[in-house]
Design a protein around this motif. Structure first.
Motif, PDB file in Angstrom:
ATOM      1  N   THR A 121      46.901   9.960  32.999  1.00 23.21           N
ATOM      2  CA  THR A 121      45.244  10.249  32.241  1.00 23.21           C
ATOM      3  C   THR A 121      44.763   8.811  31.591  1.00 23.21           C
ATOM      4  O   THR A 121      43.907   8.653  31.767  1.00 23.21           O
ATOM      5  CB  THR A 121      45.594  11.361  31.126  1.00 23.21           C
ATOM      6  OG1 THR A 121      46.092  12.380  31.739  1.00 23.21           O
ATOM      7  CG2 THR A 121      44.264  11.528  30.516  1.00 23.21           C
ATOM      8  N   ILE A 122      45.913   8.144  30.987  1.00 21.00           N
ATOM      9  CA  ILE A 122      45.589   6.931  30.457  1.00 21.00           C
ATOM     10  C   ILE A 122      45.138   5.797  31.516  1.00 21.00           C
ATOM     11  O   ILE A 122      44.065   4.936  31.602  1.00 21.00           O
ATOM     12  CB  ILE A 122      46.765   6.327  29.530  1.00 21.00           C
ATOM     13  CG1 ILE A 122      46.914   7.163  28.462  1.00 21.00           C
ATOM     14  CG2 ILE A 122      46.302   4.892  29.257  1.00 21.00           C
ATOM     15  CD1 ILE A 122      48.160   6.736  27.627  1.00 21.00           C
ATOM     16  N   THR A 123      45.808   5.954  32.659  1.00 25.58           N
ATOM     17  CA  THR A 123      45.500   4.875  33.848  1.00 25.58           C
ATOM     18  C   THR A 123      43.985   5.516  34.121  1.00 25.58           C
ATOM     19  O   THR A 123      43.222   4.577  34.650  1.00 25.58           O
ATOM     20  CB  THR A 123      46.480   5.180  34.736  1.00 25.58           C
ATOM     21  OG1 THR A 123      47.920   4.712  34.243  1.00 25.58           O
ATOM     22  CG2 THR A 123      46.136   4.339  36.103  1.00 25.58           C
ATOM     23  N   GLY A 124      43.931   6.734  34.443  1.00 21.58           N
ATOM     24  CA  GLY A 124      42.557   7.023  34.972  1.00 21.58           C
ATOM     25  C   GLY A 124      41.184   6.592  34.133  1.00 21.58           C
ATOM     26  O   GLY A 124      40.293   6.332  34.453  1.00 21.58           O
ATOM     27  N   ILE A 125      41.799   6.682  32.789  1.00 22.35           N
ATOM     28  CA  ILE A 125      40.534   6.490  31.844  1.00 22.35           C
ATOM     29  C   ILE A 125      40.294   4.832  31.749  1.00 22.35           C
ATOM     30  O   ILE A 125      39.107   4.579  32.057  1.00 22.35           O
ATOM     31  CB  ILE A 125      40.878   7.103  30.450  1.00 22.35           C
ATOM     32  CG1 ILE A 125      40.881   8.609  30.488  1.00 22.35           C
ATOM     33  CG2 ILE A 125      40.121   6.464  29.296  1.00 22.35           C
ATOM     34  CD1 ILE A 125      41.395   8.994  29.216  1.00 22.35           C
ATOM     35  N   ARG A 126      41.312   4.269  31.888  1.00 25.13           N
ATOM     36  CA  ARG A 126      41.137   2.712  31.898  1.00 25.13           C
ATOM     37  C   ARG A 126      40.507   2.436  33.179  1.00 25.13           C
ATOM     38  O   ARG A 126      39.623   1.573  33.225  1.00 25.13           O
ATOM     39  CB  ARG A 126      42.691   2.004  31.814  1.00 25.13           C
ATOM     40  CG  ARG A 126      42.699   0.372  31.775  1.00 25.13           C
ATOM     41  CD  ARG A 126      44.045  -0.175  31.834  1.00 25.13           C
ATOM     42  NE  ARG A 126      44.862   0.542  30.798  1.00 25.13           N
ATOM     43  CZ  ARG A 126      46.139   1.047  31.043  1.00 25.13           C
ATOM     44  NH1 ARG A 126      46.614   0.764  32.007  1.00 25.13           N
ATOM     45  NH2 ARG A 126      46.875   1.505  29.902  1.00 25.13           N
TER      46      ARG A 126
END
Length: 195
Positions: free
Chosen positions: A7-12
């Protein structure tokens, strides 16, 4: 834990792509356009001798006085004066050739042109696809030389020379046909009378 990391990778990734495509890339294109093609990037605006903006070389205008060359007819109408506002949109009328409304408009235009001593040509009778075309053919301009010269008290050769100077060639020397930018030609006529 892996769902949180993804999720953090996708948001980034979304933020970085947004930054590149919504801010950096458009800003770079605007800067390049202003640096390399400033006139085109700012609308190809045409000014008169006093420096007032009178129009764009890319958008046709309606001229009704005998002192000016007529443009193509347009389905787009603009109000003028202090309360100028858009009263139409770009685009063709979408009337079929068999539509009585189109036939009536064309016949009225042909009649008006003939009454003014102008031999009707296709571009003086029919609108362009965008209804904003600023050009007419050299043939359409030639049919108006006598009328404009007479209204301005000029020699027809003088008006024809101005028309030739304001005829733009084919795009990249191979695409399209030569055309006369009516706004530029009419501005040149006004400047000629001021000398």
């Amino acid at each position: 834990m892996s769902i949180l990391r993804e999720t953090i990778t996708g948001i980034r990734t979304t933020f970085i792509l947004w930054l590149l495509t919504a801010l950096i890339y458009p800003s770079l294109l605007i800067a390049l356009g202003q640096f390399i093609f400033p006139n085109q990037a700012n609308g190809s605006l045409i000014t008169n001798a006093q420096g007032d903006i009178i129009g764009s070389a890319l958008i046709g205008q309606n001229f009704t006085s005998d002192r000016y060359f007529f443009s193509r007819p347009s389905t787009t109408n603009y109000s003028t004066g202090d309360d100028a506002k858009l009263t139409g949109v770009s685009g063709a009328s979408n009337l079929a050739p068999s539509n009585p409304e189109l036939k009536t408009r064309v016949q009225e235009t042909v009649t008006q042109l003939k009454q003014q001593g102008i031999e009707p040509t296709a571009d003086l009778v029919y609108t362009s696809g965008s209804s904003l075309d600023p050009h007419i053919t050299a043939e359409a301009a030639r049919t108006q030389i006598q009328r404009v010269a007479q209204a301005r008290g000029l020699d027809t050769n003088q008006v024809e020379l101005l028309m030739t100077k304001n005829t733009e060639g084919r795009f990249l020397s191979i695409f399209g046909e030569p055309g006369v930018n009516v706004l530029k030609l009419n501005l040149a006529l006004d400047n000629l009378n001021k000398r």
